[in-house]
Design an enzyme around this catalytic site. Structure first.
Site, PDB file in Angstrom:
ATOM      1  N   HIS A  70     -65.036 -20.740 -19.878  1.00 28.71           N
ATOM      2  CA  HIS A  70     -65.397 -22.088 -20.339  1.00 28.71           C
ATOM      3  C   HIS A  70     -64.135 -22.942 -20.313  1.00 28.71           C
ATOM      4  CE1 HIS A  70     -66.572 -25.495 -22.684  1.00 28.71           C
ATOM      5  NE2 HIS A  70     -65.953 -25.097 -23.785  1.00 28.71           N
ATOM      6  N   HIS A 117     -62.392 -27.251 -19.942  1.00 26.81           N
ATOM      7  CA  HIS A 117     -62.578 -28.687 -20.146  1.00 26.81           C
ATOM      8  C   HIS A 117     -62.067 -29.415 -18.911  1.00 26.81           C
ATOM      9  CE1 HIS A 117     -62.548 -28.345 -24.878  1.00 26.81           C
ATOM     10  NE2 HIS A 117     -63.474 -27.587 -24.303  1.00 26.81           N
ATOM     11  N   TYR A 120     -70.710 -23.345  -0.106  1.00 28.02           N
ATOM     12  CA  TYR A 120     -69.986 -22.520  -1.072  1.00 28.02           C
ATOM     13  C   TYR A 120     -70.340 -22.860  -2.507  1.00 28.02           C
ATOM     14  CZ  TYR A 120     -67.273 -19.591   1.979  1.00 28.02           C
ATOM     15  OH  TYR A 120     -66.909 -18.627   2.876  1.00 28.02           O
TER      16      TYR A 120
END
Length: 219
Positions: free
Chosen positions: A93, A95, A120
């Site tokens: 995860h 930002h 892709y």
């Protein structure tokens, strides 16, 4: 791969993501599920650029802290992906700027946040879901992820950032990078009426590479 090697890989790839500007400050988190059912996850308030292998949070199979520093507040997010994506062994995860920007645009389809722009992107990410905004660490985000029923390996958290699950940590990182670059392409081409992959081209990719995509079509 031994646990020692997994710890080293988390730190190596986390540093690579940080040094390339894909997640600033102490943002972002990484986890890897281990063979005994427990998992390693990056600690809370830790920069991915300066992780210590010995201080990574070690959780047991029930998600309780067994050793290391206190884990990221995003444990519910990671847990939900592991519970619904049975083949997932790693979750990343970030930002990352372009993916966060994409998550804030009003035209984004929650069932397919990006159109089929490149081969892709589909091969690495499949389709990407968008879930509503939740404050960081809100356990309710787990319910939103579970509502996707395991159909998506890549998800955008609105006004927050992308999260990707993979069969290996390396695969999850590669998919995250592909998602970020595709979001960047989308923003560069927004309003320019670009050509996307056709349904026939998508079908060919799915057949050739064994892709399983959620049912959703872009015209």
């Amino acid at each position: 791969m031994t646990e020692t090697r997994v710890r080293e890989e988390i730190c190596r790839l986390g540093r690579s993501l940080f040094e390339r500007g894909l997640t600033p400050g102490s943002s972002g988190n990484i986890s890897v599920r281990l063979d005994d059912g427990g998992w390693l996850v990056t600690p809370t308030n830790a920069s991915l650029g300066s992780l210590d292998p010995a201080r990574l949070s070690r959780l047991d199979a029930d998600g309780r802290l067994a050793s290391g520093d206190a884990p990221t507040k995003e444990v519910p997010l990671h847990t939900a992906l592991y519970q619904t994506r049975r083949t997932a062994r790693a979750v990343v995860h970030l930002h990352s700027t372009h993916s966060v920007a994409l998550s804030m645009l009003p035209e984004i389809d929650p069932r397919a946040a990006l159109p089929p722009m490149t081969a892709y992107y589909l091969m690495k990410c499949g389709l990407t879901a968008l879930v509503p905004y939740y404050r960081p660490g809100d356990p309710a985000v787990a319910d939103a992820i579970k509502g996707l029923a395991g159909k998506y390996s890549s998800v955008l958290l609105a006004n927050h950032g992308p999260v990707v699950a993979g069969e290996t940590l390396e695969a999850a990182v590669y998919a995250m990078e592909e998602l970020e670059e595709t979001a960047r392409l989308y923003l560069l081409l927004r309003g320019l009426n670009p050509r996307f992959l056709t349904p026939a081209q998508i079908a060919d990719l799915s057949k050739t590479f064994g892709l399983t995509l959620p049912e959703h079509g872009h015209e």
